[in-house]
Design an enzyme around this catalytic site. Structure first.
Site, mmCIF file in Angstrom:
data_model
loop_
_atom_site.group_PDB
_atom_site.id
_atom_site.type_symbol
_atom_site.label_atom_id
_atom_site.label_comp_id
_atom_site.label_asym_id
_atom_site.label_seq_id
_atom_site.Cartn_x
_atom_site.Cartn_y
_atom_site.Cartn_z
ATOM 1 N N GLN A 195 -29.537 123.962 9.500
ATOM 2 C CA GLN A 195 -28.692 124.822 8.677
ATOM 3 C C GLN A 195 -28.647 124.356 7.216
ATOM 4 O O GLN A 195 -28.873 125.147 6.289
ATOM 5 C CB GLN A 195 -27.273 124.867 9.242
ATOM 6 C CG GLN A 195 -27.162 125.507 10.614
ATOM 7 C CD GLN A 195 -25.728 125.723 11.020
ATOM 8 O OE1 GLN A 195 -25.096 126.694 10.635
ATOM 9 N NE2 GLN A 195 -25.185 124.790 11.788
ATOM 10 N N ASP A 232 -41.183 111.437 11.898
ATOM 11 C CA ASP A 232 -40.196 110.791 12.766
ATOM 12 C C ASP A 232 -39.396 109.803 11.928
ATOM 13 O O ASP A 232 -39.893 108.736 11.554
ATOM 14 C CB ASP A 232 -40.900 110.074 13.912
ATOM 15 C CG ASP A 232 -39.929 109.369 14.855
ATOM 16 O OD1 ASP A 232 -38.694 109.484 14.644
ATOM 17 O OD2 ASP A 232 -40.403 108.691 15.790
ATOM 18 N N THR A 239 -27.225 116.484 16.922
ATOM 19 C CA THR A 239 -25.906 117.128 16.895
ATOM 20 C C THR A 239 -25.471 117.690 18.251
ATOM 21 O O THR A 239 -24.454 118.386 18.321
ATOM 22 C CB THR A 239 -25.883 118.257 15.855
ATOM 23 O OG1 THR A 239 -26.914 119.197 16.170
ATOM 24 C CG2 THR A 239 -26.097 117.709 14.449
ATOM 25 N N ASP A 262 -16.661 114.804 10.929
ATOM 26 C CA ASP A 262 -15.275 114.514 11.283
ATOM 27 C C ASP A 262 -15.171 113.754 12.601
ATOM 28 O O ASP A 262 -14.131 113.151 12.889
ATOM 29 C CB ASP A 262 -14.485 115.820 11.393
ATOM 30 C CG ASP A 262 -15.079 116.755 12.441
ATOM 31 O OD1 ASP A 262 -16.240 117.186 12.249
ATOM 32 O OD2 ASP A 262 -14.417 117.071 13.445
ATOM 33 N N TYR A 307 -21.645 110.786 20.027
ATOM 34 C CA TYR A 307 -22.067 111.441 18.792
ATOM 35 C C TYR A 307 -21.339 110.849 17.586
ATOM 36 O O TYR A 307 -21.967 110.442 16.599
ATOM 37 C CB TYR A 307 -21.810 112.942 18.885
ATOM 38 C CG TYR A 307 -21.966 113.672 17.568
ATOM 39 C CD1 TYR A 307 -23.214 113.793 16.960
ATOM 40 C CD2 TYR A 307 -20.862 114.228 16.922
ATOM 41 C CE1 TYR A 307 -23.360 114.448 15.740
ATOM 42 C CE2 TYR A 307 -20.994 114.889 15.712
ATOM 43 C CZ TYR A 307 -22.243 115.000 15.128
ATOM 44 O OH TYR A 307 -22.384 115.641 13.916
ATOM 45 N N LYS A 357 -22.940 108.596 14.469
ATOM 46 C CA LYS A 357 -22.848 109.018 13.076
ATOM 47 C C LYS A 357 -22.144 107.963 12.224
ATOM 48 O O LYS A 357 -22.523 107.718 11.070
ATOM 49 C CB LYS A 357 -22.131 110.358 12.973
ATOM 50 C CG LYS A 357 -22.922 111.531 13.533
ATOM 51 C CD LYS A 357 -24.198 111.811 12.731
ATOM 52 C CE LYS A 357 -23.895 112.383 11.366
ATOM 53 N NZ LYS A 357 -25.140 112.688 10.603
ATOM 54 N N TRP A 380 -17.460 121.595 11.181
ATOM 55 C CA TRP A 380 -17.538 123.016 11.538
ATOM 56 C C TRP A 380 -18.570 123.744 10.674
ATOM 57 O O TRP A 380 -18.286 124.793 10.082
ATOM 58 C CB TRP A 380 -16.167 123.672 11.407
ATOM 59 C CG TRP A 380 -15.101 123.148 12.307
ATOM 60 C CD1 TRP A 380 -15.090 121.967 13.005
ATOM 61 C CD2 TRP A 380 -13.842 123.794 12.612
ATOM 62 N NE1 TRP A 380 -13.922 121.832 13.707
ATOM 63 C CE2 TRP A 380 -13.138 122.929 13.495
ATOM 64 C CE3 TRP A 380 -13.260 124.984 12.219
ATOM 65 C CZ2 TRP A 380 -11.874 123.243 13.999
ATOM 66 C CZ3 TRP A 380 -11.996 125.294 12.710
ATOM 67 C CH2 TRP A 380 -11.315 124.442 13.591
#
Length: 296
Positions: free
Chosen positions: A11, A36, A62, A102, A125, A129, A150
């Protein structure tokens, strides 16, 4: 400026690769199977070949639920990858912009999280991160991490597109109403990174523009509130809207825990970077218009 974008079809990377040339930059996007980021040899080869003047990492693992059972891959992409990029960027003397989440917080707080709040991820996850943030900044202090939440756009898989698809198939939909946050549109996140590039390229290590910043849309809402806005916009564009039924998180169990509070305080980014949290409602209008134009 020659900018190496890690990610090509996601995105944010899709928006970056479209917008960087318009801002006068040369953009190169890399992602599997051609590249990679978890391979030191491939990262070094990419830097040697493209000789970037800045790097934007828009790639991530994700799949929040799948990460609980595939921790090794989640940590490889979300932690090892940023570390290797940071090491290569430090050797090349170029800054890095990195996107985080978040989910590095447990979501139990009663107010929007600031950058000073202690991270406490509750799932693989979020832990991966957070590790990526720490390893990147350890390797290359001239880095910026933009924590967001979001994320939606007219590209890829996201809440807006899921709602619109299900809305065509179902007369009513149940949507979680006790998780709070702010939708953030990928084009706004891309524009923020692009606006930073000249300043980051000129700034020395230790400058206030480097570090971790929160950047989401505004105002805050819930998933149910966001769904209401999506279908109101869709109805204005000719799509019938289903009946929306608010439910609790307990009514919709998932493999990984979702934070009840995903609200991020974005005032530091505004004060130091001059980047304001964008109104997600304007982003939603742009997204719905784009989706309508591509509708067969």
């Amino acid at each position: 400026m020659r900018v190496l974008v890690i990610g090509r079809t996601g995105q944010i990377s899709t928006e970056l690769l479209a917008r960087l040339p318009r801002a006068g930059h040369e953009a190169v996007g890399l992602e599997p199977p051609d590249f990679d980021m978890t391979s030191a040899a491939q990262v070094d080869a990419a830097f040697a070949h493209y000789r970037p003047e800045a790097v934007i990492n828009a790639a991530a693992y994700t799949a929040v639920d799948r990460a609980e059972d595939d921790r090794a891959l989640a940590f490889a992409v979300n932690a090892t990858g940023p570390h290797l990029l940071g090491e290569a960027a430090a050797r090349a003397g170029v800054p890095v912009v990195h996107y985080s989440t978040d989910y590095i917080f447990d979501g139990t707080g009663g107010r929007p999280y600031t950058e000073a709040d202690a991270p406490a991820p509750v799932g693989a996850y979020g832990a991966s991160k957070l590790a990526g943030e720490l390893l990147l900044h350890l390797a290359q202090p001239r880095s910026v991490t933009l924590r967001t939440a979001w994320v939606c756009s007219a590209h890829g898989n996201n809440f807006v597109k899921t709602m619109l698809r299900f809305g065509k198939e179902r007369p009513e939909m149940r949507v979680v109403a006790d998780q709070h946050g702010a939708p953030t549109f990928a084009d706004d996140l891309a524009d923020a990174a692009i606006a930073l590039l000249p300043r980051l390229a000129a700034a020395p290590a230790g400058d206030r523009c480097f570090g971790v910043f929160h950047l989401t849309g505004q105002p805050h809402t819930t998933w149910h509130g966001f769904a209401e806005a999506i279908f109101a916009g869709a109805a204005a564009r000719g799509q019938a809207a289903p009946k929306l039924i608010p439910i609790t998180t307990a009514d919709y169990p998932t493999r990984a825990v979702r934070p009840a509070n995903s609200r991020l305080d974005c005032s530091r980014a505004a004060a130091i970077l001059g980047i304001q949290a964008a109104d997600w409602r304007a982003g939603l209008d742009r997204c719905l218009d784009a989706l309508k134009e591509t509708r067969p």
